[in-house]
Write a protein that holds these residues in place. Structure first.
Motif, short mmCIF file in Angstrom:
data_model
loop_
_atom_site.label_atom_id
_atom_site.label_comp_id
_atom_site.label_asym_id
_atom_site.label_seq_id
_atom_site.Cartn_x
_atom_site.Cartn_y
_atom_site.Cartn_z
N MET A 22 0.86 -1.18 0.00
CA MET A 22 0.00 0.00 0.00
C MET A 22 0.89 1.23 0.00
O MET A 22 1.78 1.35 0.84
N GLN A 23 0.63 2.11 -0.94
CA GLN A 23 1.46 3.32 -1.05
C GLN A 23 0.58 4.56 -0.88
O GLN A 23 -0.48 4.68 -1.50
N TRP A 24 1.05 5.46 -0.02
CA TRP A 24 0.38 6.72 0.22
C TRP A 24 1.07 7.83 -0.55
O TRP A 24 2.28 7.74 -0.84
N PRO A 25 0.37 8.91 -0.87
CA PRO A 25 1.03 10.06 -1.50
C PRO A 25 2.05 10.66 -0.53
O PRO A 25 1.90 10.55 0.69
N LYS A 26 3.08 11.29 -1.05
CA LYS A 26 4.07 11.95 -0.20
C LYS A 26 3.37 12.94 0.73
O LYS A 26 2.53 13.69 0.30
N GLY A 27 3.75 12.89 2.00
CA GLY A 27 3.21 13.83 2.98
C GLY A 27 1.89 13.40 3.60
O GLY A 27 1.47 13.97 4.59
N ALA A 28 1.21 12.42 3.04
CA ALA A 28 -0.08 11.98 3.58
C ALA A 28 0.15 10.98 4.71
O ALA A 28 0.95 10.07 4.59
N THR A 29 -0.54 11.16 5.82
CA THR A 29 -0.47 10.20 6.92
C THR A 29 -1.86 9.79 7.40
O THR A 29 -1.99 9.04 8.36
N ALA A 34 -3.14 5.40 -1.73
CA ALA A 34 -3.49 5.82 -3.09
C ALA A 34 -3.26 4.68 -4.07
O ALA A 34 -3.88 4.64 -5.13
N VAL A 35 -2.37 3.75 -3.71
CA VAL A 35 -2.05 2.61 -4.58
C VAL A 35 -2.10 1.34 -3.75
O VAL A 35 -1.59 1.31 -2.62
#
Length: 189
Positions: A22-29, A34-35
């Motif tokens: 699972m990948q989050w957008p940069k800066g998102a916590t 997003a993926v």
């Protein structure tokens, strides 16, 4: 459990014969990823029946979000420690430079140089000149002297090198906790 890729942080979960990334957008916590990538675990072959709704329901998004926040907190702490260490290193370097071109100053300079180059820093002379408050040509000459005095290995004209045992011994003597403090290179200043 997790690592960082180009798009942003990645959290990995192991679900039997499947690996979930699972990948989050940069800066998102916060929020979900997003993926989402579901793939067979390496070496186990293709699981019978393929991806099913049962497999998808087993993905623990809540735990993945918590893992993401833990990963982010550790990363921020490392960054703060590294910044504090570098600020202390700069102060030691400036104090030593004010005492003249001593072996202690040259060992500190060589250590800062090696660390910066090994971390992929670009323009080490400009970087060090700014930190020490000297010109680039002066810093270049000081690095040459460090090599001549047996504190730094490597060839002139090529970035990089390594600290010698002599330099490491000087650093162990003059830098408090030199063996434990550096967050990047535990065996150098």
């Amino acid at each position: 459990m997790s690592n960082e890729q180009e798009g942003g942080p990645v959290v990995v979960q192991d679900l039997g014969p499947w690996v979930i990334e699972m990948q989050w957008p940069k800066g998102a916590t916060q929020g979900g990823p997003a993926v989402l990538v579901v793939r067979p675990k390496g070496g186990t072959g293709y699981p019978p029946g393929g991806i099913s709704s049962t497999v998808l329901r087993q993905i623990d998004f809540k735990e993945a979000g918590e893992a993401l926040r833990r990963q982010t907190a550790v990363s921020e702490l490392r960054s703060e420690v590294r910044e504090r260490y570098e600020a202390d290193r700069t102060q030691r370097l400036k104090r030593a430079a004010a005492q003249g071109v001593t072996d202690e100053y040259l060992a500190l300079l060589a250590s800062a140089y090696v660390t910066y180059v090994n971390q992929g820093g670009i323009g080490p002379l400009a970087h060090l000149a700014e930190r020490v408050g000297k010109s680039q040509s002066t810093v270049k000459g000081h690095l040459w002297q460090a090599r001549k005095r047996g504190l730094l290995t490597g060839s002139a004209g090529r970035a990089g090198g390594a600290l010698t045992e002599k330099a490491s011994a000087i650093l162990a003597r003059i830098v408090p906790g030199a063996q434990q403090t550096n967050p990047d290179t535990r065996d150098e200043e």
